[in-house]
Design an enzyme around this catalytic site. Structure first.
Site, PDB file in Angstrom:
ATOM      1  N   LYS A 191       0.761  -1.120  -0.178  1.00 31.78           N
ATOM      2  CA  LYS A 191       0.007   0.175  -0.028  1.00 31.78           C
ATOM      3  C   LYS A 191       0.929   1.195  -0.042  1.00 31.78           C
ATOM      4  O   LYS A 191       2.149   1.191   0.597  1.00 31.78           O
ATOM      5  CB  LYS A 191      -0.833   0.140   1.314  1.00 31.78           C
ATOM      6  CG  LYS A 191      -1.904  -0.919   1.369  1.00 31.78           C
ATOM      7  CD  LYS A 191      -2.804  -0.871   2.386  1.00 31.78           C
ATOM      8  CE  LYS A 191      -3.869  -1.927   2.554  1.00 31.78           C
ATOM      9  NZ  LYS A 191      -4.870  -1.664   1.548  1.00 31.78           N
ATOM     10  N   ARG A 227     -10.261 -11.699   1.680  1.00 32.37           N
ATOM     11  CA  ARG A 227     -11.154 -12.682   1.055  1.00 32.37           C
ATOM     12  C   ARG A 227     -10.103 -13.899   0.897  1.00 32.37           C
ATOM     13  O   ARG A 227     -10.863 -14.945   1.198  1.00 32.37           O
ATOM     14  CB  ARG A 227     -11.664 -12.444  -0.565  1.00 32.37           C
ATOM     15  CG  ARG A 227     -10.511 -12.203  -1.413  1.00 32.37           C
ATOM     16  CD  ARG A 227     -10.793 -11.398  -2.632  1.00 32.37           C
ATOM     17  NE  ARG A 227     -10.820  -9.971  -2.352  1.00 32.37           N
ATOM     18  CZ  ARG A 227     -11.041  -8.954  -3.102  1.00 32.37           C
ATOM     19  NH1 ARG A 227     -11.622  -9.267  -4.459  1.00 32.37           N
ATOM     20  NH2 ARG A 227     -11.259  -7.743  -2.787  1.00 32.37           N
TER      21      ARG A 227
END
Ligand code: BES
Ligand code: MN
Ligand code: ZN
Length: 489
Positions: A266, A340
Protein backbone atom coordinates in the site's frame (compact mmCIF):
# COMPACT_ATOMS: atom_id res chain seq x y z
CA UNK A 1 -18.37 4.29 35.52
CA UNK A 2 -20.70 3.08 38.28
CA UNK A 3 -24.45 3.38 38.07
CA UNK A 4 -26.70 3.37 41.12
CA UNK A 5 -30.43 3.93 41.25
CA UNK A 6 -32.27 6.09 43.78
CA UNK A 7 -35.78 7.44 44.32
CA UNK A 8 -34.57 10.97 45.03
CA UNK A 9 -31.53 13.15 44.33
CA UNK A 10 -28.79 12.61 46.92
CA UNK A 11 -27.91 15.59 49.14
CA UNK A 12 -24.27 15.94 48.21
CA UNK A 13 -23.87 15.67 44.49
CA UNK A 14 -21.74 17.82 42.20
CA UNK A 15 -24.16 18.03 39.30
CA UNK A 16 -27.68 17.13 38.29
CA UNK A 17 -28.73 16.44 34.72
CA UNK A 18 -32.29 16.65 33.41
CA UNK A 19 -33.15 14.98 30.11
CA UNK A 20 -35.52 17.26 28.18
CA UNK A 21 -37.65 16.27 25.18
CA UNK A 22 -37.75 18.39 22.02
CA UNK A 23 -39.64 21.60 22.75
CA UNK A 24 -40.15 20.22 26.26
CA UNK A 25 -38.60 23.03 28.30
CA UNK A 26 -41.86 24.37 29.66
CA UNK A 27 -43.30 20.91 30.24
CA UNK A 28 -40.22 20.29 32.42
CA UNK A 29 -40.93 23.32 34.64
CA UNK A 30 -42.04 21.26 37.62
CA UNK A 31 -39.07 18.86 37.39
CA UNK A 32 -36.42 21.56 37.78
CA UNK A 33 -35.29 22.84 41.22
CA UNK A 34 -37.91 24.98 42.87
CA UNK A 35 -37.05 28.67 42.79
CA UNK A 36 -34.56 28.28 39.95
CA UNK A 37 -36.85 26.70 37.37
CA UNK A 38 -37.93 29.95 35.70
CA UNK A 39 -34.45 31.39 35.31
CA UNK A 40 -32.94 28.09 34.16
CA UNK A 41 -35.55 27.73 31.45
CA UNK A 42 -35.18 31.35 30.33
CA UNK A 43 -31.39 31.00 30.20
CA UNK A 44 -31.66 27.74 28.26
CA UNK A 45 -34.05 29.35 25.79
CA UNK A 46 -31.68 32.31 25.42
CA UNK A 47 -28.88 29.85 24.62
CA UNK A 48 -31.18 28.33 21.97
CA UNK A 49 -31.48 25.02 23.80
CA UNK A 50 -34.71 23.38 22.65
CA UNK A 51 -34.33 19.76 23.73
CA UNK A 52 -33.00 18.61 20.34
CA UNK A 53 -31.31 15.21 20.60
CA UNK A 54 -27.80 15.38 22.09
CA UNK A 55 -27.88 19.15 22.68
CA UNK A 56 -26.55 20.23 26.07
CA UNK A 57 -27.09 23.34 28.19
CA UNK A 58 -25.08 23.87 31.35
CA UNK A 59 -25.56 26.40 34.14
CA UNK A 60 -25.28 26.78 37.91
CA UNK A 61 -27.96 27.10 40.57
CA UNK A 62 -27.87 27.57 44.34
CA UNK A 63 -25.79 30.02 46.38
CA UNK A 64 -22.37 31.49 45.59
CA UNK A 65 -20.74 29.46 48.36
CA UNK A 66 -22.43 26.25 47.24
CA UNK A 67 -23.00 26.39 43.48
CA UNK A 68 -24.47 23.34 41.88
CA UNK A 69 -23.94 22.44 38.27
CA UNK A 70 -27.18 21.86 36.42
CA UNK A 71 -27.22 20.32 32.98
CA UNK A 72 -30.09 20.02 30.55
CA UNK A 73 -29.65 17.35 27.89
CA UNK A 74 -31.91 17.15 24.87
CA UNK A 75 -33.48 13.77 24.15
CA UNK A 76 -35.29 14.82 20.96
CA UNK A 77 -38.14 12.45 20.23
CA UNK A 78 -37.52 10.78 23.59
CA UNK A 79 -37.05 7.30 22.16
CA UNK A 80 -34.55 4.98 20.49
CA UNK A 81 -31.28 6.30 19.15
CA UNK A 82 -32.06 9.85 20.34
CA UNK A 83 -31.76 8.62 23.92
CA UNK A 84 -28.48 6.83 23.33
CA UNK A 85 -27.06 9.94 21.68
CA UNK A 86 -28.33 12.12 24.53
CA UNK A 87 -26.63 9.93 27.13
CA UNK A 88 -23.43 10.06 25.11
CA UNK A 89 -23.55 13.84 24.68
CA UNK A 90 -24.06 14.30 28.41
CA UNK A 91 -20.98 12.25 29.23
CA UNK A 92 -18.94 13.88 26.47
CA UNK A 93 -19.61 17.20 28.22
CA UNK A 94 -18.86 16.06 31.77
CA UNK A 95 -16.35 13.22 31.54
CA UNK A 96 -13.25 15.36 32.07
CA UNK A 97 -15.06 18.30 33.71
CA UNK A 98 -13.56 17.75 37.14
CA UNK A 99 -16.73 16.45 38.75
CA UNK A 100 -16.78 12.86 39.92
CA UNK A 101 -20.47 12.33 40.56
CA UNK A 102 -23.60 13.15 38.63
CA UNK A 103 -27.28 12.61 39.26
CA UNK A 104 -29.46 12.03 36.21
CA UNK A 105 -33.02 12.89 37.12
CA UNK A 106 -35.50 11.04 34.93
CA UNK A 107 -38.31 11.05 37.48
CA UNK A 108 -41.47 12.47 36.00
CA UNK A 109 -40.25 11.79 32.49
CA UNK A 110 -42.23 8.61 31.75
CA UNK A 111 -39.43 6.85 29.90
CA UNK A 112 -39.98 3.16 29.21
CA UNK A 113 -37.43 0.82 30.80
CA UNK A 114 -36.00 0.09 27.38
CA UNK A 115 -35.53 3.77 26.65
CA UNK A 116 -33.99 4.55 30.04
CA UNK A 117 -31.58 1.63 29.62
CA UNK A 118 -30.67 3.04 26.23
CA UNK A 119 -29.96 6.50 27.65
CA UNK A 120 -27.63 4.98 30.24
CA UNK A 121 -26.05 2.74 27.62
CA UNK A 122 -25.14 5.83 25.61
CA UNK A 123 -23.50 7.31 28.70
CA UNK A 124 -21.48 4.16 29.29
CA UNK A 125 -20.44 3.95 25.65
CA UNK A 126 -19.16 7.53 25.53
CA UNK A 127 -17.13 7.06 28.70
CA UNK A 128 -14.99 4.36 27.07
CA UNK A 129 -11.41 5.39 26.36
CA UNK A 130 -7.99 3.93 25.84
CA UNK A 131 -5.29 5.90 27.63
CA UNK A 132 -2.82 3.01 27.90
CA UNK A 133 -0.07 4.74 25.97
CA UNK A 134 -0.51 8.29 27.22
CA UNK A 135 2.00 8.82 29.99
CA UNK A 136 2.01 12.65 30.12
CA UNK A 137 -1.66 13.50 30.44
CA UNK A 138 -2.45 16.78 32.13
CA UNK A 139 -4.89 16.59 35.01
CA UNK A 140 -7.43 18.53 32.98
CA UNK A 141 -7.35 15.83 30.32
CA UNK A 142 -8.04 12.96 32.66
CA UNK A 143 -11.54 11.56 33.08
CA UNK A 144 -13.06 12.36 36.45
CA UNK A 145 -16.69 11.33 36.23
CA UNK A 146 -17.24 7.90 37.78
CA UNK A 147 -20.42 7.79 39.86
CA UNK A 148 -23.80 8.16 38.22
CA UNK A 149 -26.91 8.23 40.38
CA UNK A 150 -30.00 7.64 38.30
CA UNK A 151 -33.02 9.21 39.96
CA UNK A 152 -36.15 7.34 38.94
CA UNK A 153 -39.57 7.42 40.53
CA UNK A 154 -39.24 3.84 41.72
CA UNK A 155 -35.51 4.02 42.55
CA UNK A 156 -34.88 0.81 40.65
CA UNK A 157 -32.71 -0.11 37.69
CA UNK A 158 -34.73 -0.42 34.49
CA UNK A 159 -35.56 -3.93 33.34
CA UNK A 160 -32.92 -4.95 30.80
CA UNK A 161 -30.12 -2.91 32.36
CA UNK A 162 -27.95 -5.98 33.07
CA UNK A 163 -28.39 -6.95 29.46
CA UNK A 164 -27.20 -3.52 28.32
CA UNK A 165 -24.13 -3.80 30.52
CA UNK A 166 -23.35 -7.12 28.84
CA UNK A 167 -23.61 -5.54 25.41
CA UNK A 168 -21.43 -2.67 26.56
CA UNK A 169 -18.76 -5.14 27.67
CA UNK A 170 -18.79 -6.56 24.16
CA UNK A 171 -18.55 -3.15 22.52
CA UNK A 172 -15.67 -2.25 24.83
CA UNK A 173 -13.75 -5.41 23.92
CA UNK A 174 -14.23 -4.72 20.22
CA UNK A 175 -13.02 -1.13 20.61
CA UNK A 176 -10.00 -2.25 22.61
CA UNK A 177 -8.97 -4.81 19.98
CA UNK A 178 -9.45 -2.30 17.16
CA UNK A 179 -7.48 0.42 18.98
CA UNK A 180 -4.41 -1.58 19.93
CA UNK A 181 -1.43 -1.06 17.61
CA UNK A 182 -0.21 -3.95 15.51
CA UNK A 183 3.06 -4.33 17.45
CA UNK A 184 0.92 -5.20 20.47
CA UNK A 185 -2.04 -6.91 18.83
CA UNK A 186 -1.09 -9.71 16.42
CA UNK A 187 -2.68 -13.12 15.90
CA UNK A 188 -1.33 -14.74 19.07
CA UNK A 189 -1.97 -11.75 21.31
CA UNK A 190 -5.47 -11.29 19.83
CA UNK A 191 -6.17 -14.84 21.01
CA UNK A 192 -4.77 -14.07 24.48
CA UNK A 193 -7.06 -11.01 24.79
CA UNK A 194 -10.02 -13.29 24.12
CA UNK A 195 -9.07 -16.11 26.45
CA UNK A 196 -10.79 -14.52 29.47
CA UNK A 197 -14.11 -15.13 27.70
CA UNK A 198 -13.72 -18.68 28.98
CA UNK A 199 -14.54 -17.36 32.47
CA UNK A 200 -17.95 -16.34 31.14
CA UNK A 201 -18.59 -19.82 29.78
CA UNK A 202 -17.30 -19.40 26.23
CA UNK A 203 -15.49 -22.47 24.92
CA UNK A 204 -12.24 -21.42 23.25
CA UNK A 205 -10.36 -23.39 20.62
CA UNK A 206 -7.36 -22.26 18.65
CA UNK A 207 -5.91 -23.74 15.47
CA UNK A 208 -2.22 -23.05 14.93
CA UNK A 209 -0.23 -22.95 11.71
CA UNK A 210 0.52 -26.68 11.72
CA UNK A 211 -3.12 -27.61 12.13
CA UNK A 212 -4.16 -25.20 9.38
CA UNK A 213 -1.49 -26.70 7.12
CA UNK A 214 -2.86 -30.20 7.71
CA UNK A 215 -6.34 -28.94 6.90
CA UNK A 216 -5.08 -27.46 3.64
CA UNK A 217 -5.88 -23.82 4.32
CA UNK A 218 -3.56 -22.66 1.54
CA UNK A 219 -5.34 -19.34 0.97
CA UNK A 220 -5.14 -18.14 4.58
CA UNK A 221 -1.60 -19.45 4.98
CA UNK A 222 -0.48 -17.76 1.76
CA UNK A 223 -1.32 -14.40 3.31
CA UNK A 224 0.40 -15.24 6.57
CA UNK A 225 3.63 -16.51 5.03
CA UNK A 226 5.19 -13.05 4.64
CA UNK A 227 4.94 -12.29 8.35
CA UNK A 228 7.06 -13.39 11.27
CA UNK A 229 3.82 -13.50 13.30
CA UNK A 230 2.27 -16.95 12.98
CA UNK A 231 -1.45 -17.05 12.06
CA UNK A 232 -4.24 -18.39 14.25
CA UNK A 233 -7.81 -19.48 13.76
CA UNK A 234 -9.68 -18.53 16.94
CA UNK A 235 -12.94 -20.33 17.67
CA UNK A 236 -15.29 -19.15 20.41
CA UNK A 237 -18.44 -21.12 21.13
CA UNK A 238 -21.31 -19.95 23.32
CA UNK A 239 -24.24 -22.26 23.85
CA UNK A 240 -26.94 -20.68 25.98
CA UNK A 241 -29.56 -23.24 24.92
CA UNK A 242 -30.24 -26.50 26.79
CA UNK A 243 -29.58 -28.44 23.62
CA UNK A 244 -25.97 -29.31 23.05
CA UNK A 245 -26.82 -30.85 19.70
CA UNK A 246 -28.45 -27.69 18.35
CA UNK A 247 -27.02 -26.23 15.16
CA UNK A 248 -25.07 -23.05 15.88
CA UNK A 249 -25.19 -19.77 14.06
CA UNK A 250 -21.69 -19.13 12.71
CA UNK A 251 -20.01 -15.71 12.72
CA UNK A 252 -16.74 -15.33 10.84
CA UNK A 253 -14.49 -12.28 11.18
CA UNK A 254 -11.61 -10.96 9.10
CA UNK A 255 -8.74 -10.52 11.51
CA UNK A 256 -5.85 -9.03 9.55
CA UNK A 257 -3.95 -7.53 12.47
CA UNK A 258 -1.95 -5.40 10.05
CA UNK A 259 -2.49 -5.03 6.32
CA UNK A 260 0.57 -3.55 4.62
CA UNK A 261 -0.76 -4.89 1.32
CA UNK A 262 2.06 -7.45 1.17
CA UNK A 263 4.19 -7.40 -2.01
CA UNK A 264 1.39 -5.29 -3.57
CA UNK A 265 2.42 -2.76 -0.94
CA UNK A 266 0.00 0.00 0.00
CA UNK A 267 1.09 3.65 -0.30
CA UNK A 268 2.56 5.07 2.91
CA UNK A 269 -0.01 7.76 3.59
CA UNK A 270 -2.63 6.43 5.95
CA UNK A 271 -1.14 2.96 6.13
CA UNK A 272 -1.30 3.18 9.92
CA UNK A 273 -5.07 2.77 9.58
CA UNK A 274 -4.49 -0.83 8.63
CA UNK A 275 -3.97 -1.75 12.27
CA UNK A 276 -7.76 -1.86 12.36
CA UNK A 277 -8.07 -4.32 9.51
CA UNK A 278 -9.15 -6.82 12.15
CA UNK A 279 -12.37 -4.91 12.89
CA UNK A 280 -14.54 -7.80 11.65
CA UNK A 281 -12.82 -10.22 14.01
CA UNK A 282 -13.12 -7.68 16.82
CA UNK A 283 -16.87 -7.40 16.20
CA UNK A 284 -17.16 -11.18 16.36
CA UNK A 285 -15.14 -11.40 19.59
CA UNK A 286 -17.10 -8.51 21.12
CA UNK A 287 -20.39 -10.16 20.18
CA UNK A 288 -19.32 -13.43 21.80
CA UNK A 289 -18.50 -11.52 24.97
CA UNK A 290 -21.84 -9.72 24.90
CA UNK A 291 -23.76 -12.96 24.37
CA UNK A 292 -21.99 -14.69 27.24
CA UNK A 293 -22.19 -11.69 29.56
CA UNK A 294 -25.94 -11.39 29.09
CA UNK A 295 -26.39 -15.18 28.99
CA UNK A 296 -28.10 -15.19 25.62
CA UNK A 297 -30.30 -18.22 24.96
CA UNK A 298 -28.62 -18.88 21.66
CA UNK A 299 -25.99 -21.20 20.23
CA UNK A 300 -23.36 -19.19 18.38
CA UNK A 301 -19.83 -19.92 17.18
CA UNK A 302 -17.51 -17.00 16.48
CA UNK A 303 -14.50 -17.69 14.27
CA UNK A 304 -11.68 -15.23 13.70
CA UNK A 305 -9.17 -15.69 10.88
CA UNK A 306 -6.07 -13.98 12.30
CA UNK A 307 -3.07 -13.12 10.14
CA UNK A 308 -0.66 -10.31 9.45
CA UNK A 309 -0.14 -9.29 5.78
CA UNK A 310 3.49 -8.26 5.24
CA UNK A 311 6.03 -8.01 2.41
CA UNK A 312 9.02 -10.29 2.85
CA UNK A 313 11.42 -12.55 0.97
CA UNK A 314 9.04 -15.35 1.82
CA UNK A 315 5.83 -13.44 1.09
CA UNK A 316 3.47 -14.66 -1.61
CA UNK A 317 3.82 -12.98 -5.00
CA UNK A 318 1.28 -11.56 -7.42
CA UNK A 319 0.57 -14.40 -9.84
CA UNK A 320 0.99 -17.15 -7.27
CA UNK A 321 -1.71 -19.82 -7.32
CA UNK A 322 -2.88 -21.13 -3.96
CA UNK A 323 -5.22 -23.99 -3.12
CA UNK A 324 -7.88 -23.22 -0.54
CA UNK A 325 -9.19 -25.79 1.93
CA UNK A 326 -12.27 -26.28 -0.26
CA UNK A 327 -10.00 -27.47 -3.07
CA UNK A 328 -10.75 -24.43 -5.22
CA UNK A 329 -7.62 -22.74 -6.59
CA UNK A 330 -7.00 -19.00 -6.58
CA UNK A 331 -4.69 -16.88 -8.69
CA UNK A 332 -3.42 -14.16 -6.36
CA UNK A 333 -3.39 -11.15 -8.68
CA UNK A 334 -3.00 -8.64 -5.87
CA UNK A 335 -1.62 -9.59 -2.47
CA UNK A 336 -3.52 -6.63 -0.99
CA UNK A 337 -6.83 -8.40 -1.64
CA UNK A 338 -5.96 -10.63 1.30
CA UNK A 339 -9.13 -10.47 3.39
CA UNK A 340 -11.07 -12.72 1.04
CA UNK A 341 -8.19 -15.23 1.09
CA UNK A 342 -8.39 -15.41 4.87
CA UNK A 343 -12.17 -15.55 4.95
CA UNK A 344 -12.61 -18.23 2.30
CA UNK A 345 -10.73 -20.81 4.36
CA UNK A 346 -12.41 -19.72 7.61
CA UNK A 347 -15.87 -19.88 5.96
CA UNK A 348 -15.18 -23.31 4.49
CA UNK A 349 -13.85 -24.67 7.78
CA UNK A 350 -16.86 -23.29 9.66
CA UNK A 351 -19.31 -25.01 7.30
CA UNK A 352 -17.42 -28.33 7.39
CA UNK A 353 -17.15 -28.24 11.18
CA UNK A 354 -20.58 -26.96 12.26
CA UNK A 355 -22.92 -27.48 9.27
CA UNK A 356 -24.71 -24.20 10.09
CA UNK A 357 -28.01 -23.14 8.52
CA UNK A 358 -26.85 -19.55 8.65
CA UNK A 359 -23.39 -18.05 8.45
CA UNK A 360 -22.43 -14.38 8.61
CA UNK A 361 -19.06 -12.85 7.91
CA UNK A 362 -17.83 -9.41 8.88
CA UNK A 363 -14.82 -7.76 7.30
CA UNK A 364 -13.11 -4.49 6.56
CA UNK A 365 -12.87 -5.94 3.10
CA UNK A 366 -12.74 -3.16 0.50
CA UNK A 367 -11.88 0.51 0.25
CA UNK A 368 -14.57 0.62 -2.45
CA UNK A 369 -17.18 0.10 0.27
CA UNK A 370 -16.19 3.42 1.80
CA UNK A 371 -16.45 5.11 -1.59
CA UNK A 372 -19.98 3.71 -1.98
CA UNK A 373 -21.48 4.20 1.49
CA UNK A 374 -19.12 6.47 3.39
CA UNK A 375 -19.28 6.08 7.13
CA UNK A 376 -23.06 5.89 7.55
CA UNK A 377 -23.87 2.32 6.59
CA UNK A 378 -22.03 -0.96 6.42
CA UNK A 379 -22.69 -2.92 3.23
CA UNK A 380 -24.61 -6.20 3.36
CA UNK A 381 -24.58 -8.87 0.65
CA UNK A 382 -26.72 -11.97 1.00
CA UNK A 383 -28.05 -15.01 -0.82
CA UNK A 384 -31.24 -14.82 1.27
CA UNK A 385 -33.72 -11.93 1.22
CA UNK A 386 -35.18 -12.68 4.64
CA UNK A 387 -31.74 -12.81 6.23
CA UNK A 388 -30.74 -9.52 4.60
CA UNK A 389 -33.99 -8.00 5.83
CA UNK A 390 -33.46 -9.18 9.41
CA UNK A 391 -29.94 -7.78 9.45
CA UNK A 392 -31.00 -4.43 8.03
CA UNK A 393 -33.75 -4.29 10.61
CA UNK A 394 -31.34 -5.12 13.45
CA UNK A 395 -29.15 -2.33 12.11
CA UNK A 396 -31.92 0.22 12.31
CA UNK A 397 -32.86 -0.89 15.82
CA UNK A 398 -29.33 -0.98 17.17
CA UNK A 399 -27.85 2.05 15.42
CA UNK A 400 -25.25 -0.01 13.49
CA UNK A 401 -26.87 0.60 10.11
CA UNK A 402 -26.59 -1.55 6.98
CA UNK A 403 -27.41 -1.07 3.30
CA UNK A 404 -27.85 -3.96 0.85
CA UNK A 405 -25.86 -4.35 -2.36
CA UNK A 406 -26.41 -6.85 -5.18
CA UNK A 407 -24.88 -10.20 -6.13
CA UNK A 408 -25.30 -11.86 -9.53
CA UNK A 409 -23.75 -14.23 -12.04
CA UNK A 410 -22.64 -11.30 -14.18
CA UNK A 411 -20.50 -10.00 -11.32
CA UNK A 412 -19.32 -13.50 -10.50
CA UNK A 413 -17.85 -13.98 -13.98
CA UNK A 414 -15.55 -11.03 -13.41
CA UNK A 415 -13.31 -13.08 -11.12
CA UNK A 416 -12.75 -16.03 -13.46
CA UNK A 417 -9.04 -16.69 -13.97
CA UNK A 418 -7.29 -18.04 -17.07
CA UNK A 419 -5.07 -20.28 -14.94
CA UNK A 420 -6.99 -21.12 -11.77
CA UNK A 421 -10.61 -21.49 -10.60
CA UNK A 422 -10.76 -17.82 -9.76
CA UNK A 423 -8.60 -14.76 -9.24
CA UNK A 424 -8.63 -12.73 -6.06
CA UNK A 425 -9.52 -9.40 -7.71
CA UNK A 426 -11.83 -8.31 -10.49
CA UNK A 427 -11.74 -5.05 -12.44
CA UNK A 428 -11.74 -1.72 -10.59
CA UNK A 429 -15.50 -1.32 -10.97
CA UNK A 430 -17.84 -2.89 -8.38
CA UNK A 431 -14.87 -3.83 -6.19
CA UNK A 432 -16.98 -4.52 -3.11
CA UNK A 433 -19.37 -6.71 -5.07
CA UNK A 434 -16.71 -8.85 -6.74
CA UNK A 435 -15.14 -9.34 -3.30
CA UNK A 436 -18.51 -10.62 -2.07
CA UNK A 437 -18.84 -12.86 -5.15
CA UNK A 438 -15.48 -14.37 -4.29
CA UNK A 439 -16.72 -15.26 -0.80
CA UNK A 440 -19.98 -16.66 -2.18
CA UNK A 441 -18.02 -19.25 -4.11
CA UNK A 442 -17.22 -20.77 -0.71
CA UNK A 443 -20.80 -20.95 0.55
CA UNK A 444 -22.35 -24.40 0.33
CA UNK A 445 -25.72 -25.07 -1.24
CA UNK A 446 -28.64 -24.38 1.10
CA UNK A 447 -26.63 -22.34 3.59
CA UNK A 448 -28.00 -18.88 4.27
CA UNK A 449 -25.14 -16.42 4.16
CA UNK A 450 -24.59 -12.72 4.58
CA UNK A 451 -21.37 -10.81 4.14
CA UNK A 452 -20.99 -7.49 5.93
CA UNK A 453 -18.34 -5.19 4.49
CA UNK A 454 -17.70 -2.81 7.38
CA UNK A 455 -14.58 -1.06 6.07
CA UNK A 456 -16.10 2.39 6.64
CA UNK A 457 -17.54 1.67 10.05
CA UNK A 458 -14.99 0.35 12.52
CA UNK A 459 -12.98 3.54 12.85
CA UNK A 460 -14.16 7.13 13.05
CA UNK A 461 -12.05 10.18 12.28
CA UNK A 462 -14.41 12.37 14.26
CA UNK A 463 -16.27 12.44 17.55
CA UNK A 464 -19.94 11.52 17.64
CA UNK A 465 -22.24 11.53 20.67
CA UNK A 466 -21.49 7.89 21.44
CA UNK A 467 -17.80 7.63 20.65
CA UNK A 468 -14.74 9.81 20.67
CA UNK A 469 -12.74 9.64 17.47
CA UNK A 470 -11.22 6.19 17.07
CA UNK A 471 -12.67 2.71 17.40
CA UNK A 472 -16.46 2.53 17.22
CA UNK A 473 -17.16 -1.09 18.22
CA UNK A 474 -19.38 -1.35 15.13
CA UNK A 475 -21.07 -4.71 14.69
CA UNK A 476 -21.50 -5.79 18.30
CA UNK A 477 -24.81 -4.01 18.88
CA UNK A 478 -25.94 -5.12 15.43
CA UNK A 479 -25.17 -8.81 15.85
CA UNK A 480 -26.47 -8.86 19.41
CA UNK A 481 -29.79 -7.40 18.21
CA UNK A 482 -29.95 -9.76 15.23
CA UNK A 483 -29.31 -12.77 17.47
CA UNK A 484 -31.81 -11.63 20.11
CA UNK A 485 -34.51 -11.23 17.45
CA UNK A 486 -33.78 -14.29 15.32
CA UNK A 487 -31.89 -16.95 17.24
CA UNK A 488 -33.22 -16.82 20.79
CA UNK A 489 -36.27 -18.06 22.61
N1 BES B 1 -8.18 -3.88 4.26
C1 BES B 1 -8.31 -3.43 2.93
C2 BES B 1 -9.62 -2.67 2.69
C3 BES B 1 -9.70 -1.33 3.37
C4 BES B 1 -9.14 -0.22 2.80
C5 BES B 1 -10.37 -1.21 4.58
C6 BES B 1 -9.24 1.02 3.43
C7 BES B 1 -10.46 0.01 5.20
C8 BES B 1 -9.90 1.13 4.63
C9 BES B 1 -8.29 -4.62 1.98
O1 BES B 1 -7.50 -5.67 2.37
C10 BES B 1 -7.74 -4.12 0.69
O2 BES B 1 -6.60 -3.77 0.66
N2 BES B 1 -8.57 -4.11 -0.33
C11 BES B 1 -8.17 -3.62 -1.61
C12 BES B 1 -8.70 -4.57 -2.64
C13 BES B 1 -8.15 -4.35 -4.00
C14 BES B 1 -6.68 -4.72 -4.04
C15 BES B 1 -8.92 -5.18 -4.98
C16 BES B 1 -8.75 -2.23 -1.79
O3 BES B 1 -9.88 -1.99 -1.32
O4 BES B 1 -8.07 -1.38 -2.35
MN1 MN C 1 -5.49 -5.45 1.76
ZN1 ZN D 1 -7.20 -5.87 4.36
Amino acid sequence: MNFTFAASTPQRIEAVAYPIAADGLDAAAGRLPEGASGLVRAAARAARFDGGAASVFETYVGEADAPQRLVLVGIGKGAGADLENAGGALVARLLTSGITSLAVDVSGLNLSDTDLARLLFGMRERAWRIDTYRTRMKDQEKPTLVDIVVVTGGGKAPAGWDRQIGIYEGVALARELVSEPANVLYPESFVERCRPLADLGVEIDVLDEGQMKSLGMGALLGVAQGSVRPPRLLVMRWNGTDDDASTPLCLVGKGVTFDSGGISLKPGAGMEDMKWDMGGAAAVAGTMKALAARKAKAHVVGICGLVENMPDGNAQRPGDVVTSMSGQTIEVINTDAEGRLVLCDALHWAQKTYAPDTILDLATLTGAMIIALGHEHGGVFSNDDALAGSLIDAGLQSGDKLWRLPLSDAYDKLINSPIADMKNVGPRQAGSITAAQFLQRYIEKGVKWAHLDIAGMVWSDKDTPIWAKGATGYGVRLLDRYIADNHEG
